[in-house]
Design a protein around this motif. Structure first.
Motif, PDB file in Angstrom:
ATOM      1  N   ASN A  80      75.635 -20.935 -20.669  1.00 53.16           N
ATOM      2  CA  ASN A  80      74.690 -20.087 -21.406  1.00 53.16           C
ATOM      3  C   ASN A  80      75.401 -19.118 -22.344  1.00 53.16           C
ATOM      4  O   ASN A  80      74.822 -18.671 -23.333  1.00 53.16           O
ATOM      5  N   ASP A  81      76.639 -18.775 -22.024  1.00 55.86           N
ATOM      6  CA  ASP A  81      77.411 -17.818 -22.809  1.00 55.86           C
ATOM      7  C   ASP A  81      78.359 -18.548 -23.759  1.00 55.86           C
ATOM      8  O   ASP A  81      78.754 -19.685 -23.493  1.00 55.86           O
ATOM      9  N   PRO A  82      78.771 -17.888 -24.845  1.00 55.74           N
ATOM     10  CA  PRO A  82      79.762 -18.501 -25.740  1.00 55.74           C
ATOM     11  C   PRO A  82      81.066 -18.800 -25.002  1.00 55.74           C
ATOM     12  O   PRO A  82      81.457 -18.071 -24.086  1.00 55.74           O
ATOM     13  N   VAL A  83      81.720 -19.868 -25.385  1.00 53.19           N
ATOM     14  CA  VAL A  83      82.983 -20.282 -24.767  1.00 53.19           C
ATOM     15  C   VAL A  83      84.031 -20.464 -25.863  1.00 53.19           C
ATOM     16  O   VAL A  83      83.793 -21.187 -26.836  1.00 53.19           O
ATOM     17  N   PRO A  84      85.200 -19.811 -25.716  1.00 50.92           N
ATOM     18  CA  PRO A  84      86.277 -20.031 -26.687  1.00 50.92           C
ATOM     19  C   PRO A  84      87.102 -21.271 -26.312  1.00 50.92           C
ATOM     20  O   PRO A  84      87.454 -21.461 -25.151  1.00 50.92           O
ATOM     21  N   PHE A  85      87.372 -22.099 -27.290  1.00 50.14           N
ATOM     22  CA  PHE A  85      88.267 -23.242 -27.140  1.00 50.14           C
ATOM     23  C   PHE A  85      89.538 -22.895 -27.904  1.00 50.14           C
ATOM     24  O   PHE A  85      89.481 -22.688 -29.121  1.00 50.14           O
ATOM     25  N   THR A  86      90.663 -22.839 -27.211  1.00 45.28           N
ATOM     26  CA  THR A  86      91.953 -22.584 -27.857  1.00 45.28           C
ATOM     27  C   THR A  86      92.762 -23.870 -27.788  1.00 45.28           C
ATOM     28  O   THR A  86      92.977 -24.415 -26.704  1.00 45.28           O
ATOM     29  N   PHE A  87      93.205 -24.349 -28.957  1.00 44.33           N
ATOM     30  CA  PHE A  87      93.921 -25.621 -29.015  1.00 44.33           C
ATOM     31  C   PHE A  87      94.695 -25.699 -30.319  1.00 44.33           C
ATOM     32  O   PHE A  87      94.505 -24.885 -31.216  1.00 44.33           O
ATOM     33  N   THR A  88      95.547 -26.702 -30.421  1.00 43.43           N
ATOM     34  CA  THR A  88      96.279 -26.943 -31.664  1.00 43.43           C
ATOM     35  C   THR A  88      95.439 -27.864 -32.541  1.00 43.43           C
ATOM     36  O   THR A  88      95.201 -29.022 -32.190  1.00 43.43           O
ATOM     37  N   LEU A  89      94.986 -27.322 -33.652  1.00 40.84           N
ATOM     38  CA  LEU A  89      94.230 -28.108 -34.616  1.00 40.84           C
ATOM     39  C   LEU A  89      95.205 -29.055 -35.309  1.00 40.84           C
ATOM     40  O   LEU A  89      96.237 -28.619 -35.828  1.00 40.84           O
ATOM     41  N   PRO A  90      94.915 -30.352 -35.319  1.00 36.60           N
ATOM     42  CA  PRO A  90      95.831 -31.296 -35.968  1.00 36.60           C
ATOM     43  C   PRO A  90      95.966 -31.033 -37.474  1.00 36.60           C
ATOM     44  O   PRO A  90      95.148 -30.345 -38.082  1.00 36.60           O
ATOM     45  N   ALA A  91      96.983 -31.616 -38.062  1.00 35.31           N
ATOM     46  CA  ALA A  91      97.247 -31.470 -39.494  1.00 35.31           C
ATOM     47  C   ALA A  91      96.039 -31.923 -40.304  1.00 35.31           C
ATOM     48  O   ALA A  91      95.328 -32.864 -39.925  1.00 35.31           O
ATOM     49  N   GLY A  92      95.826 -31.249 -41.405  1.00 37.53           N
ATOM     50  CA  GLY A  92      94.748 -31.620 -42.311  1.00 37.53           C
ATOM     51  C   GLY A  92      93.820 -30.466 -42.600  1.00 37.53           C
ATOM     52  O   GLY A  92      93.974 -29.362 -42.075  1.00 37.53           O
ATOM     53  N   ARG A  93      92.866 -30.744 -43.453  1.00 36.18           N
ATOM     54  CA  ARG A  93      91.822 -29.768 -43.798  1.00 36.18           C
ATOM     55  C   ARG A  93      90.559 -30.182 -43.050  1.00 36.18           C
ATOM     56  O   ARG A  93      90.118 -31.334 -43.160  1.00 36.18           O
ATOM     57  N   TRP A  94      89.994 -29.259 -42.294  1.00 37.86           N
ATOM     58  CA  TRP A  94      88.882 -29.541 -41.391  1.00 37.86           C
ATOM     59  C   TRP A  94      87.649 -28.740 -41.780  1.00 37.86           C
ATOM     60  O   TRP A  94      87.756 -27.598 -42.191  1.00 37.86           O
ATOM     61  N   ARG A  95      86.491 -29.357 -41.605  1.00 35.77           N
ATOM     62  CA  ARG A  95      85.215 -28.679 -41.832  1.00 35.77           C
ATOM     63  C   ARG A  95      84.318 -28.880 -40.612  1.00 35.77           C
ATOM     64  O   ARG A  95      84.322 -29.957 -40.007  1.00 35.77           O
ATOM     65  N   VAL A  96      83.556 -27.845 -40.278  1.00 33.56           N
ATOM     66  CA  VAL A  96      82.516 -27.990 -39.253  1.00 33.56           C
ATOM     67  C   VAL A  96      81.372 -28.746 -39.917  1.00 33.56           C
ATOM     68  O   VAL A  96      80.813 -28.294 -40.922  1.00 33.56           O
ATOM     69  N   ILE A  97      81.053 -29.920 -39.374  1.00 33.10           N
ATOM     70  CA  ILE A  97      79.988 -30.737 -39.956  1.00 33.10           C
ATOM     71  C   ILE A  97      78.739 -30.768 -39.083  1.00 33.10           C
ATOM     72  O   ILE A  97      77.692 -31.218 -39.521  1.00 33.10           O
ATOM     73  N   GLY A  98      78.863 -30.308 -37.833  1.00 33.32           N
ATOM     74  CA  GLY A  98      77.709 -30.304 -36.935  1.00 33.32           C
ATOM     75  C   GLY A  98      77.743 -29.082 -36.045  1.00 33.32           C
ATOM     76  O   GLY A  98      78.809 -28.658 -35.600  1.00 33.32           O
ATOM     77  N   ASP A  99      76.555 -28.504 -35.816  1.00 29.38           N
ATOM     78  CA  ASP A  99      76.480 -27.307 -34.983  1.00 29.38           C
ATOM     79  C   ASP A  99      75.437 -27.412 -33.874  1.00 29.38           C
ATOM     80  O   ASP A  99      74.980 -26.412 -33.344  1.00 29.38           O
ATOM     81  N   GLY A 100      75.046 -28.620 -33.534  1.00 29.91           N
ATOM     82  CA  GLY A 100      74.046 -28.815 -32.488  1.00 29.91           C
ATOM     83  C   GLY A 100      72.625 -28.809 -33.011  1.00 29.91           C
ATOM     84  O   GLY A 100      71.702 -29.184 -32.293  1.00 29.91           O
ATOM     85  N   GLN A 102      72.179 -29.270 -36.825  1.00 26.44           N
ATOM     86  CA  GLN A 102      72.219 -30.015 -38.076  1.00 26.44           C
ATOM     87  C   GLN A 102      73.598 -30.632 -38.275  1.00 26.44           C
ATOM     88  O   GLN A 102      74.574 -30.170 -37.704  1.00 26.44           O
ATOM     89  N   ILE A 103      73.619 -31.683 -39.091  1.00 29.09           N
ATOM     90  CA  ILE A 103      74.873 -32.351 -39.442  1.00 29.09           C
ATOM     91  C   ILE A 103      74.898 -32.544 -40.951  1.00 29.09           C
ATOM     92  O   ILE A 103      73.921 -32.990 -41.540  1.00 29.09           O
ATOM     93  N   ASP A 104      76.036 -32.183 -41.544  1.00 34.16           N
ATOM     94  CA  ASP A 104      76.259 -32.406 -42.964  1.00 34.16           C
ATOM     95  C   ASP A 104      77.718 -32.831 -43.124  1.00 34.16           C
ATOM     96  O   ASP A 104      78.625 -32.015 -42.957  1.00 34.16           O
ATOM     97  N   PRO A 105      77.968 -34.112 -43.425  1.00 36.20           N
ATOM     98  CA  PRO A 105      79.350 -34.587 -43.558  1.00 36.20           C
ATOM     99  C   PRO A 105      80.170 -33.845 -44.609  1.00 36.20           C
ATOM    100  O   PRO A 105      81.396 -33.859 -44.558  1.00 36.20           O
ATOM    101  N   ALA A 106      79.527 -33.159 -45.544  1.00 34.79           N
ATOM    102  CA  ALA A 106      80.250 -32.369 -46.538  1.00 34.79           C
ATOM    103  C   ALA A 106      80.685 -31.025 -45.970  1.00 34.79           C
ATOM    104  O   ALA A 106      81.475 -30.319 -46.593  1.00 34.79           O
ATOM    105  N   GLY A 107      80.183 -30.665 -44.814  1.00 31.07           N
ATOM    106  CA  GLY A 107      80.531 -29.396 -44.177  1.00 31.07           C
ATOM    107  C   GLY A 107      79.365 -28.424 -44.213  1.00 31.07           C
ATOM    108  O   GLY A 107      78.628 -28.369 -45.192  1.00 31.07           O
ATOM    109  N   LEU A 108      79.204 -27.682 -43.132  1.00 31.86           N
ATOM    110  CA  LEU A 108      78.162 -26.661 -43.060  1.00 31.86           C
ATOM    111  C   LEU A 108      78.697 -25.391 -43.712  1.00 31.86           C
ATOM    112  O   LEU A 108      79.783 -24.917 -43.369  1.00 31.86           O
ATOM    113  N   THR A 109      77.942 -24.831 -44.630  1.00 27.40           N
ATOM    114  CA  THR A 109      78.421 -23.690 -45.417  1.00 27.40           C
ATOM    115  C   THR A 109      78.617 -22.427 -44.587  1.00 27.40           C
ATOM    116  O   THR A 109      79.334 -21.525 -45.013  1.00 27.40           O
ATOM    117  N   ALA A 110      78.018 -22.354 -43.416  1.00 33.30           N
ATOM    118  CA  ALA A 110      78.170 -21.166 -42.562  1.00 33.30           C
ATOM    119  C   ALA A 110      79.565 -21.077 -41.944  1.00 33.30           C
ATOM    120  O   ALA A 110      79.929 -20.031 -41.400  1.00 33.30           O
TER     121      ALA A 110
END
Length: 136
Positions: A80-100, A102-110
């Motif tokens: 029910n509460d927010p959870v932090p995920f700490t990890f090594t993000l792999p090489a590259g440029r990443w965008r959040v495309i889904g937030d539970g 909506q999904i937008d393959p171009a990336g969510l502007t938020a």
């Protein structure tokens, strides 16, 4: 687990149906080829992310592109509460495309783009998921 066809007329059910459709479109797209395996993936193809002592799970798929399609990071929070995920993000440029919701393959502007490799912490809201996709 009854299926009521009239449920799709309710706003929350319509939102869930649209999200499911978008997930299917993503999976069947060229970018989603990495999610459709016909043979055993190489070792390390899936990297699991498990925050301690909370009902949450994440994974990284296709980092480094050993298979066709894009790389993905999926972070799911069943708490029910927010959870932090700490990890090594792999090489590259990443965008959040889904937030539970909506999904937008171009990336969510938020969500701002992220650049790896780097150690990062992403906080996932309660009872939600986030999907990141690299830009190839």
């Amino acid at each position: 687990n009854a299926l009521r066809w009239t449920d799709r007329d309710r706003p929350l059910a319509a939102e869930a149906l649209a999200y499911s459709r978008a997930l299917i479109q993503l999976r069947t797209s060229e970018a989603g080829r990495s999610l459709r395996l016909r043979e055993r993936p190489p070792a390390g193809y899936h990297q699991w992310l498990q925050p301690a002592d909370v009902p949450a799970l994440g994974y990284i798929v296709n980092a480094g592109h050993p298979r066709l399609g894009r790389a993905f990071v999926v972070l799911a929070n069943a708490d029910n509460d927010p959870v932090p995920f700490t990890f090594t993000l792999p090489a590259g440029r990443w965008r959040v495309i889904g937030d539970g919701k909506q999904i937008d393959p171009a990336g969510l502007t938020a969500y701002p783009p992220l650049v790896g490799p780097r150690e990062t912490t992403i906080k996932v809201p309660g009872l939600r998921s986030l999907i990141l996709m690299d830009e190839g």
